[in-house]
Scaffold this motif. Structure first.
Motif, short mmCIF file in Angstrom:
data_model
loop_
_atom_site.label_atom_id
_atom_site.label_comp_id
_atom_site.label_asym_id
_atom_site.label_seq_id
_atom_site.Cartn_x
_atom_site.Cartn_y
_atom_site.Cartn_z
N GLY A 21 11.27 -10.55 -4.40
CA GLY A 21 9.92 -10.05 -4.21
C GLY A 21 9.54 -9.04 -5.27
N MET A 22 8.25 -8.80 -5.42
CA MET A 22 7.78 -7.81 -6.38
C MET A 22 6.52 -7.18 -5.81
N SER A 23 6.46 -5.86 -5.83
CA SER A 23 5.31 -5.13 -5.29
C SER A 23 4.59 -4.42 -6.41
N THR A 24 3.26 -4.45 -6.36
CA THR A 24 2.43 -3.78 -7.36
C THR A 24 1.24 -3.12 -6.66
N ILE A 25 0.73 -2.05 -7.26
CA ILE A 25 -0.49 -1.42 -6.77
C ILE A 25 -1.67 -2.10 -7.45
N LYS A 26 -2.55 -2.69 -6.65
CA LYS A 26 -3.70 -3.42 -7.20
C LYS A 26 -4.87 -2.47 -7.47
N THR A 27 -5.15 -1.57 -6.54
CA THR A 27 -6.22 -0.59 -6.73
C THR A 27 -5.78 0.73 -6.14
N SER A 28 -6.33 1.84 -6.64
CA SER A 28 -6.06 3.16 -6.07
C SER A 28 -7.27 4.05 -6.27
N ASP A 158 3.97 -19.65 -1.43
CA ASP A 158 3.96 -18.25 -1.87
C ASP A 158 3.40 -17.36 -0.77
N THR A 159 3.97 -16.18 -0.64
CA THR A 159 3.54 -15.22 0.37
C THR A 159 3.13 -13.92 -0.31
N ARG A 160 1.94 -13.43 0.07
CA ARG A 160 1.46 -12.14 -0.44
C ARG A 160 1.18 -11.22 0.74
N VAL A 161 1.82 -10.06 0.72
CA VAL A 161 1.65 -9.07 1.77
C VAL A 161 0.80 -7.93 1.21
N ILE A 162 -0.36 -7.70 1.83
CA ILE A 162 -1.30 -6.67 1.36
C ILE A 162 -1.22 -5.47 2.30
N VAL A 163 -0.99 -4.29 1.73
CA VAL A 163 -0.85 -3.06 2.50
C VAL A 163 -1.76 -2.00 1.90
N GLU A 164 -2.47 -1.29 2.78
CA GLU A 164 -3.28 -0.14 2.35
C GLU A 164 -2.58 1.14 2.77
N THR A 165 -2.44 2.08 1.87
CA THR A 165 -1.79 3.36 2.16
C THR A 165 -2.79 4.49 1.89
N SER A 183 2.67 -7.24 -2.22
CA SER A 183 4.08 -7.63 -2.35
C SER A 183 4.14 -9.15 -2.42
N PHE A 184 4.72 -9.68 -3.48
CA PHE A 184 4.72 -11.11 -3.73
C PHE A 184 6.07 -11.71 -3.38
N ASN A 185 6.05 -12.68 -2.47
CA ASN A 185 7.24 -13.40 -2.03
C ASN A 185 8.40 -12.47 -1.64
N PRO A 186 8.14 -11.52 -0.73
CA PRO A 186 9.25 -10.65 -0.29
C PRO A 186 10.25 -11.45 0.55
N ALA A 187 11.50 -11.06 0.47
CA ALA A 187 12.53 -11.74 1.25
C ALA A 187 12.49 -11.35 2.72
N SER A 188 11.96 -10.16 3.03
CA SER A 188 11.94 -9.69 4.41
C SER A 188 10.96 -8.53 4.52
N LEU A 196 7.77 -0.45 -1.26
CA LEU A 196 6.61 0.44 -1.21
C LEU A 196 7.03 1.91 -1.16
N ILE A 197 8.18 2.20 -0.56
CA ILE A 197 8.69 3.57 -0.60
C ILE A 197 8.85 4.03 -2.05
N GLN A 198 9.41 3.17 -2.88
CA GLN A 198 9.61 3.52 -4.29
C GLN A 198 8.28 3.54 -5.04
N LEU A 199 7.46 2.50 -4.84
CA LEU A 199 6.22 2.35 -5.60
C LEU A 199 5.20 3.43 -5.25
N ILE A 200 4.90 3.57 -3.95
CA ILE A 200 3.89 4.55 -3.51
C ILE A 200 4.40 5.97 -3.71
#
Length: 213
Positions: A21-28, A158-165, A183-188, A196-200
């Motif tokens: 999986g790979m997580s990125t911030i799309k907007t802030s 493909d799975t995309r998980v969208i989270v707002e923080t 988050s793109f194609n996370p394993a779990s 997201l803990i690391q990214l955010i």
């Protein structure tokens, strides 16, 4: 090494490369008028339907912020993930919290795509074979080349998980920072939480809204 074994190993490496999986911030967004800096005591809320997932995620986020910041999971305070209610904000303020971090699951989007049959890109040495017959000889059987000439179509999901923080100041309950992550194609679910803990966390520290480690 047998040709079929080589193909199997290559396919396994391809699948492993695509599973991570790979997580990125799309907007802030940040409130430019907010100059309060890092909070002193932070409540952590995670808004998801699965209560076990909520508890795990809130605990992990709170643990990741300690000991540099006094952080506590909202479920340990007996609070629902509803910062828009005056009762919740009052209880947090009375308990000494000056900020709250809320992560909200927006959507889990699944899409499917069909990969058509196509010849694999294998270097020529994979097709070498000992024997007296040259390639394409009328005496050379075709079937040894069949696995290398064609592949079957595959359906890729493909799975995309969208989270707002959001980060809120208390007692006002005013949001001063927000981000939408993908988050793109996370394993779990756990992988999404850890990513997201690391990214955010890094983004909030970079912007001076969390204390450094």
């Amino acid at each position: 090494m047998p040709h079929r074994l080589i193909l199997t190993l290559l396919a396994a490496l391809f699948l492993l490369a695509g599973c991570g999986g790979m997580s990125t911030i799309k907007t802030s967004w940040r409130d430019g008028a907010d100059t309060a800096g890092p909070p002193r005591k932070l409540a952590v809320f995670v808004a998801v339907k699965d209560d076990n997932l909520r508890r795990m995620a809130e605990n992990r986020v709170a643990q990741s912020l300690q000991p540099s910041l006094a952080a506590q999971a909202a479920h340990q305070l007996g609070l629902e993930a509803q910062l828009d209610t005056p009762e919740v904000r009052t209880r947090l303020t009375e308990a000494g919290f000056d900020a709250a971090l809320l992560a909200r699951l927006v959507s889990v989007d699944k899409t499917q795509s069909l990969v058509p049959p196509q010849p694999p890109f294998l270097p020529e040495p994979f097709l070498w074979r000992r024997g007296p017959y040259p390639y394409f000889s009328p005496f050379y059987p075709f079937h040894p080349f069949y696995p290398y000439a064609y592949t079957t179509p595959q359906v890729i999901e493909d799975t995309r998980v969208i989270v707002e923080t959001l980060l809120y100041r208390l007692p006002e309950g005013k949001p001063v920072w927000s981000a939408v992550s993908e988050s793109f194609n996370p394993a779990s679910s756990s992988e999404v939480v850890e990513d997201l803990i690391q990214l955010i966390g890094k983004r909030l520290r970079d912007e001076g809204l969390l204390p450094g480690r």
